[in-house]
Each structure stands twice: as structure tokens, then as C-alpha cells.
Design an enzyme around this catalytic site. Structure first.
Site, PDB file in Angstrom:
ATOM      1  N   CYS A 107       0.825  -1.218   0.000  1.00 42.54           N
ATOM      2  CA  CYS A 107       0.000   0.000   0.000  1.00 42.54           C
ATOM      3  C   CYS A 107       0.857   1.265   0.000  1.00 42.54           C
ATOM      4  CB  CYS A 107      -0.931  -0.011   1.201  1.00 42.54           C
ATOM      5  SG  CYS A 107      -1.824   1.524   1.405  1.00 42.54           S
ATOM      6  N   CYS A 137      -1.442   1.710  -3.144  1.00 40.45           N
ATOM      7  CA  CYS A 137      -2.435   2.777  -2.934  1.00 40.45           C
ATOM      8  C   CYS A 137      -1.836   4.182  -2.887  1.00 40.45           C
ATOM      9  CB  CYS A 137      -3.190   2.567  -1.626  1.00 40.45           C
ATOM     10  SG  CYS A 137      -3.453   0.864  -1.158  1.00 40.45           S
ATOM     11  N   LYS A 142       0.144   5.348  -6.108  1.00 42.65           N
ATOM     12  CA  LYS A 142      -0.897   5.363  -7.159  1.00 42.65           C
ATOM     13  C   LYS A 142      -1.785   6.603  -7.037  1.00 42.65           C
ATOM     14  CE  LYS A 142      -4.717   4.168  -6.295  1.00 42.65           C
ATOM     15  NZ  LYS A 142      -5.260   2.845  -6.089  1.00 42.65           N
ATOM     16  N   TYR A 166      -9.056  -3.460 -11.058  1.00 43.44           N
ATOM     17  CA  TYR A 166      -8.724  -2.179 -10.413  1.00 43.44           C
ATOM     18  C   TYR A 166      -7.417  -1.593 -10.980  1.00 43.44           C
ATOM     19  CZ  TYR A 166     -11.537  -3.126  -6.089  1.00 43.44           C
ATOM     20  OH  TYR A 166     -12.505  -3.365  -5.161  1.00 43.44           O
ATOM     21  N   GLU A 225      -7.082   1.778 -13.258  1.00 48.69           N
ATOM     22  CA  GLU A 225      -6.502   2.977 -12.645  1.00 48.69           C
ATOM     23  C   GLU A 225      -5.284   3.470 -13.427  1.00 48.69           C
ATOM     24  OE1 GLU A 225      -8.035   2.395  -8.059  1.00 48.69           O
ATOM     25  OE2 GLU A 225      -5.979   1.834  -8.503  1.00 48.69           O
ATOM     26  N   HIS A 233     -26.791  21.409  -0.593  1.00 45.33           N
ATOM     27  CA  HIS A 233     -26.967  21.940  -1.942  1.00 45.33           C
ATOM     28  C   HIS A 233     -25.986  23.068  -2.238  1.00 45.33           C
ATOM     29  CE1 HIS A 233     -29.172  22.618  -5.607  1.00 45.33           C
ATOM     30  NE2 HIS A 233     -29.165  23.917  -5.350  1.00 45.33           N
ATOM     31  N   GLU A 261     -26.056  15.047  -2.753  1.00 46.47           N
ATOM     32  CA  GLU A 261     -27.450  15.275  -2.357  1.00 46.47           C
ATOM     33  C   GLU A 261     -28.415  14.446  -3.206  1.00 46.47           C
ATOM     34  OE1 GLU A 261     -29.321  19.128  -3.199  1.00 46.47           O
ATOM     35  OE2 GLU A 261     -27.794  19.522  -4.700  1.00 46.47           O
TER      36      GLU A 261
HETATM   37  P1  NDP Z   1      -8.182  -7.961 -10.465  1.00 47.93           P
HETATM   38  O1  NDP Z   1      -8.384  -9.326  -9.969  1.00 47.93           O
HETATM   39  O2  NDP Z   1      -8.985  -6.845  -9.928  1.00 47.93           O
HETATM   40  O3  NDP Z   1      -8.331  -7.919 -12.057  1.00 47.93           O
HETATM   41  C1  NDP Z   1      -7.635  -8.797 -12.878  1.00 47.93           C
HETATM   42  C2  NDP Z   1      -8.031  -8.543 -14.311  1.00 47.93           C
HETATM   43  O4  NDP Z   1      -7.295  -9.420 -15.136  1.00 47.93           O
HETATM   44  C3  NDP Z   1      -9.497  -8.814 -14.588  1.00 47.93           C
HETATM   45  O5  NDP Z   1      -9.927  -7.922 -15.572  1.00 47.93           O
HETATM   46  C4  NDP Z   1      -9.467 -10.256 -15.123  1.00 47.93           C
HETATM   47  O6  NDP Z   1     -10.477 -10.519 -16.035  1.00 47.93           O
HETATM   48  C5  NDP Z   1      -8.166 -10.246 -15.891  1.00 47.93           C
HETATM   49  N1  NDP Z   1      -7.577 -11.573 -16.031  1.00 47.93           N
HETATM   50  C6  NDP Z   1      -7.168 -12.388 -15.050  1.00 47.93           C
HETATM   51  N2  NDP Z   1      -6.620 -13.502 -15.570  1.00 47.93           N
HETATM   52  C7  NDP Z   1      -6.690 -13.368 -16.919  1.00 47.93           C
HETATM   53  C8  NDP Z   1      -6.292 -14.168 -18.002  1.00 47.93           C
HETATM   54  N3  NDP Z   1      -5.699 -15.341 -17.809  1.00 47.93           N
HETATM   55  N4  NDP Z   1      -6.523 -13.714 -19.242  1.00 47.93           N
HETATM   56  C9  NDP Z   1      -7.120 -12.534 -19.428  1.00 47.93           C
HETATM   57  N5  NDP Z   1      -7.518 -11.715 -18.452  1.00 47.93           N
HETATM   58  C10 NDP Z   1      -7.314 -12.141 -17.198  1.00 47.93           C
HETATM   59  O7  NDP Z   1      -6.630  -7.720 -10.268  1.00 47.93           O
HETATM   60  P2  NDP Z   1      -5.761  -6.429 -10.199  1.00 47.93           P
HETATM   61  O8  NDP Z   1      -4.410  -6.924 -10.518  1.00 47.93           O
HETATM   62  O9  NDP Z   1      -6.336  -5.319 -11.007  1.00 47.93           O
HETATM   63  O10 NDP Z   1      -5.883  -6.006  -8.676  1.00 47.93           O
HETATM   64  C11 NDP Z   1      -5.565  -6.937  -7.646  1.00 47.93           C
HETATM   65  C12 NDP Z   1      -6.224  -6.559  -6.354  1.00 47.93           C
HETATM   66  O11 NDP Z   1      -5.626  -5.399  -5.839  1.00 47.93           O
HETATM   67  C13 NDP Z   1      -7.688  -6.223  -6.459  1.00 47.93           C
HETATM   68  O12 NDP Z   1      -8.481  -7.352  -6.327  1.00 47.93           O
HETATM   69  C14 NDP Z   1      -7.902  -5.260  -5.345  1.00 47.93           C
HETATM   70  O13 NDP Z   1      -8.320  -5.980  -4.209  1.00 47.93           O
HETATM   71  C15 NDP Z   1      -6.563  -4.660  -5.088  1.00 47.93           C
HETATM   72  N6  NDP Z   1      -6.536  -3.259  -5.528  1.00 47.93           N
HETATM   73  C16 NDP Z   1      -7.430  -2.369  -5.015  1.00 47.93           C
HETATM   74  C17 NDP Z   1      -7.422  -1.061  -5.415  1.00 47.93           C
HETATM   75  C18 NDP Z   1      -8.405  -0.108  -4.856  1.00 47.93           C
HETATM   76  O14 NDP Z   1      -9.005  -0.413  -3.850  1.00 47.93           O
HETATM   77  N7  NDP Z   1      -8.623   1.048  -5.483  1.00 47.93           N
HETATM   78  C19 NDP Z   1      -6.467  -0.579  -6.403  1.00 47.93           C
HETATM   79  C20 NDP Z   1      -5.599  -1.592  -6.910  1.00 47.93           C
HETATM   80  C21 NDP Z   1      -5.644  -2.880  -6.467  1.00 47.93           C
HETATM   81  P3  NDP Z   1     -11.873 -11.154 -15.577  1.00 47.93           P
HETATM   82  O15 NDP Z   1     -12.631 -10.059 -14.987  1.00 47.93           O
HETATM   83  O16 NDP Z   1     -12.411 -11.647 -16.843  1.00 47.93           O
HETATM   84  O17 NDP Z   1     -11.550 -12.245 -14.629  1.00 47.93           O
END
Ligand code: NDP
Length: 450
Positions: free
Chosen positions: A42, A47, A50, A176, A180, A439, A444
């Protein structure tokens, strides 16, 4: 039997720091081991840096919007090096602050990676240390699929270390992290292509949220390759840059890039931890824990991303504090993983708490009512920008209980944090209706939906 410490914590990220300090506050003798910078994902490579980059990228929109408010047009220039240097400096300042907090709390910091030797012994470098209780808080790391040329991609970890701004930036994945960074680089002026295997980003979020963010990203100039066959993707290093080819429908698409971000998910960071030496079981690569965060070895606990429950900083902190309160403060408590709010720091921002419409309909069938508002926030009227905000309430029809609250728009995270308290308290639509709005504001709209 006496031990060197009452508690030994492995990993000085959000979960480890919070639990070690809380345990020490009850008089426990605590040590914490960290092999990298203190602060964890983080603070060091997630976080915090980022969000700083999100702030940086927002200015390009503001320069444009300012013209509608009477400001002269400026030709801003952006210095990537200056930004990453400033971000790095801030991250190091925060890391040092956390070291100070540990000292103040009386927690001993050990530099190095820790490995379990048995249920009460860990090894840090050539030192063997014993502890009555051990807490594993080692977090997670990005995963990379086994596709040709994947070694040319970077993960979010390296995003903050790039020496130059990638003018042509490709993102793999629609979660995510992918969303982002696509928005950050777009705001900073890079040409961005995001490649996903479905037709919508952010699976797991409400459909309206997913659609609205994706539409806005397209409007901001991000190019999407949807329904791409990611398992057939190939990356090649050429003189003109990284060449990516991927089948999309009938076509084979080719994209040239200066950097490719692999954001295809994360996994617990359990390699070389010696879990097998201490009888700790894992399922699907994550440490198995009970509600009280205890593992299959009763004196060893685990919190945060290495348990793969809800992978968010505040959840790891809450799990860690609940563990310390229960074990060292003798105030037994579990945390609830229900109705945990989260935000995507995309542009526009989005945040949610509770059920999506699809989840509510799956659980309550016809007994669901949805209220939705889509409008242009006042801020965009003078610059005449076509940017929409979306607010949505999902209600259990018979009881009028709020099941889910969703928002897309400026400061969504700030707004939804307050809404999360109402949802946790069991607020009803009547409670929302009885609340007088502030407002003029976007928030709101939540108390005037009909
Ligand atoms: P996520 O699990 O959120 O997303 C992974 C992405 O990769 C999805 O779009 C998924 O598609 C795709 N994917 C996974 N495997 C494959 C594959 N083999 N082929 C093609 N596409 C694939 O992971 P992130 O790495 O973005 O983030 C990890 C974690 O970090 C999050 O779960 C979150 O908890 C945390 N995080 C939180 C943030 C916040 O709170 N703002 C910011 C950044 C991270 P599909 O949907 O089809 O499975």
C-alpha cells in the site's frame, strides 16, 4: 516454555504494522521482520504512490475545464521524472514515519525475510528467533501468465520506477489496477490501449458502474480491445518498441507499445515462507484461516492479502487489529467482511458499498427496487464538458432496506465512505428520504432519488 517474543510478525505492510503496534500496546513483547522497505504494498508500491499519480494526472482535465471559468488557455508541460522522483521521496518519508511509529510503540524491527522453521521458530538471515504467537502478513504479488514475450511486460510494482513516460502504453486486464493506470497514463498524455477478455471492465462491480466508467474512458481517448483472446497474445521486442499481437474476433490486432502493464491479478506471496515446516495449510495458493484469522497451526495467525479474503488495505488493518485485541487485549472480536466499501480511482472515480443490482436480484428476486440518477454535475456546465455522474441505490422492496449504494463521479470514494456507515447501520430508503441534502452537491442526489 519461554520464548524470545510474545509475537513475531512477518511482513511490515499495512496488516503487520497495525497488528504489531496494537499487540505492543497491550504490553506484548513484539518483533516484526521486513525484507523490503517498511510500509508494504500500500505505502511503497500501491495505494499511496498510485493516488499521488492520480492527482498528477487530473491536472490535464483541470487545465481544460479552467478555460470555461475564465482562465486563459495554457500549454502545460509535464515532467515524468519530476513526478516519479517526488512520489519516491514521499514514499520514503512515509516509510521512515512508519519505522518511527514502530519504535514509539516498542516494536523491534528486524531487516530481512523471515522463514518459518517450526510452529514457534522463525529464521531471519542466520538468526533463529522463537515466539509464542506468529502472525503472517506477507501480502501478495502480481501474477503473470505464461505467454510468449511476457518477460517484456511490467507489473504495477515497476510502474513507479519507469525512467521515462511511456508514450504508447498498453494495459492487459480490466481490474482495479489496469483501469486505474490506464486512466493515469491517459491523463498524463500517453496514448493508452487497454486489452481485456470480456466486453466490460471491472467484473464484480455493478453493471452501471462498469459501463459508465468504460464509456467515460473511451470518451477520454482510451482505446479498448474487447473480447480479446488473451491466451493467444504474443509480445515481441522490436526496434520500434514492443509489438503485441492478439486475436480479437475475426481479426488479429497489432499494437506497438513503449511499456505493457500486466494487470491480470495478484496472488499471495507465500514462496520460501516455510509454511510446510509449521503445518500451515493453503487452498488455491492462499493461507487457510478461520474467522479469528488463526491458521491450521493454532498459535499462528495470518491477515491481509496472503489469506485472499478481501484484498484491501483497510481490511488487512482491521483483521490485524481484531487479532491483536482478541489475543493480547483479551477483547475477543471478529471483523465482518460484509458491506466493505471500495473505490476505483479511475477518471471518473467510482465507489460502491453492498450488493450490485445483479447480486441483489439473485438473492431477492423480484423483491428488489432500483433507484438511479445520471446527470451532468454543475462543475462541468461552464466548461461545457460532457461528463456524467451516476448515483444508484438498490433496495429490498418490502423492508426498504438499502442493499447497495454505487456512484460514479468526482470524489465518489469520499461520498461512499459516509454511505457505508448508513448501510452498515441498516438504513432504509425512508432514512435517506428523511435526510436533507447539501446543496449544491452531487451527494445530495442520494437523498432525493425517486
Ligand atoms: P483484479 O483481480 O482486480 O483484475 C484482474 C483482471 O485481469 C481482470 O480484468 C481479469 O479478467 C483479468 N484476467 C485475469 N486472468 C486473466 C487471463 N488469464 N486472461 C485474461 N484476463 C485475465 O486484479 P488487479 O491486478 O487489477 O488487482 C488486484 C487486487 O488489488 C484487487 O483485487 C484489489 O483488491 C486490489 N486493488 C485495489 C485497489 C483499490 O481499492 N482502489 C487498487 C488496486 C488494487 P476477468 O474479470 O475476466 O476475470
Amino acid at each position: 516454555m519461554s520464548y524470545d517474543y510474545d509475537l513475531f510478525v512477518i511482513g511490515a505492510g499495512s496488516g503487520g504494522l497495525a497488528s504489531s503496534k496494537r499487540a505492543a500496546s497491550y504490553g506484548a513483547k513484539v518483533a516484526i521482520a521486513e525484507g523490503d522497505l517498511v510500509g508494504g504494498t500500500c505505502v511503497i508500491r500501491g495505494c499511496v504512490p498510485k493516488k499521488l499519480m492520480v492527482y498528477a494526472s487530473n491536472f490535464s482535465h483541470l487545465y481544460q475545464d479552467a478555460i470555461g471559468y475564465g482562465w486563459s488557455k495554457v500549454e502545460p508541460s509535464f515532467d515524468w521524472n519530476k513526478l516519479v522522483t517526488a512520489v519516491d521521496k514521499e514514499v520514503r518519508r512515509l516509510s521512515a514515519l512508519h519505522i518511527g511509529f514502530l519504535e514509539k510503540a516498542g516494536v523491534e524491527l528486524m531487516s530481512g525475510f523471515a522463514k518459518l522453521v517450526d510452529a514457534h521458530t522463525v529464521e531471519v538471515g542466520d538468526k533463529k528467533i522463537t515466539a509464542d504467537k506468529i502472525l503472517i502478513a506477507v501480502g501478495g504479488e502480481a501474477t503473470k501468465p505464461n505467454i510468449p514475450g511476457i518477460e517484456h511486460t511490467i507489473t504495477s510494482r515497476e510502474m513507479f520506477l519507469l525512467k521515462e513516460q511511456p508514450k504508447r502504453f498498453v494495459v492487459l486486464g480490466g481490474g482495479y489496477i489496469g483501469v486505474e493506470f490506464a486512466c493515469i497514463l491517459n491523463g498524463l498524455g500517453s496514448q493508452v490501449t487497454q486489452i481485456i477478455r470480456r466486453d466490460l471492465i471491472l467484473r464484480g462491480f455493478d453493471e452501471d458502474v462498469r459501463g459508465d466508467i468504460q464509456q467515460a474512458m473511451i470518451k477520454h481517448g482510451i482505446n479498448f480491445l474487447l473480447n480479446a483472446e488473451m491466451d493467444k497474445l504474443q509480445i515481441e521486442k522490436t526496434e520500434e518498441g514492443l509489438k503485441l499481437t492478439v486475436p480479437v474476433g475475426e481479426k488479429e490486432e497489432t499494437v506497438m507499445a513503449d511499456a505493457i502493464l500486466c494487470a491480470l491479478g495478484r496472488k499471495p506471496n507465500l514462496e520460501n515462507l516455510g509454511l510446510e515446516n509449521a503445518g500451515i495449510e493453503t487452498v488455491k495458493g492462499a493461507i487457510v484461516v478461520k474467522d479469528d484469522s488463526s491458521t491450521t497451526q493454532p498459535n499462528i495467525y495470518a491477515v491481509g492479502d496472503c489469506t485472499d479474503r478481501i484484498n484491501l488495505t483497510p481490511v488487512a488493518i482491521a483483521e490485524g487489529r481484531a487479532f491483536a485485541d482478541t489475543v493480547f487485549g483479551h477483547i475477543p472480536r471478529y471483523i465482518s467482511h460484509e458491506n466493505v466499501a471500495s473505490a476505483v480511482f479511475s477518471q471518473p472515480e467510482a465507489a460502491s458499498v453492498g450488493m450490485t443490482e445483479a447480486e441483489a436480484r439473485a438473492k431477492f428476486g423480484e423483491n428488489v427496487k432500483v433507484y438511479r440518477g445520471r446527470f451532468r454535475p454543475m462543475f462541468y456546465s461552464l466548461p461545457d464538458v460532457d461528463e456524467k455522474a451516476m448515483v444508484k441505490l438498490i433496495i429490498e422492496a418490502t423492508t426498504e432496506r438499502i442493499l447497495g449504494v454505487h456512484m460514479v463521479g468526482k470524489d465518489a470514494a469520499e461520498v461512499i465512505q459516509g454511505m457505508a456507515i448508513a448501510v452498515k447501520m441498516g438504513a432504509t430508503k425512508k432514512d435517506f428520504d428523511a435526510t436533507i441534502g447539501i446543496h449544491p452537491s452531487t451527494a445530495e442526489e442520494f437523498v432525493t432519488l425517486r
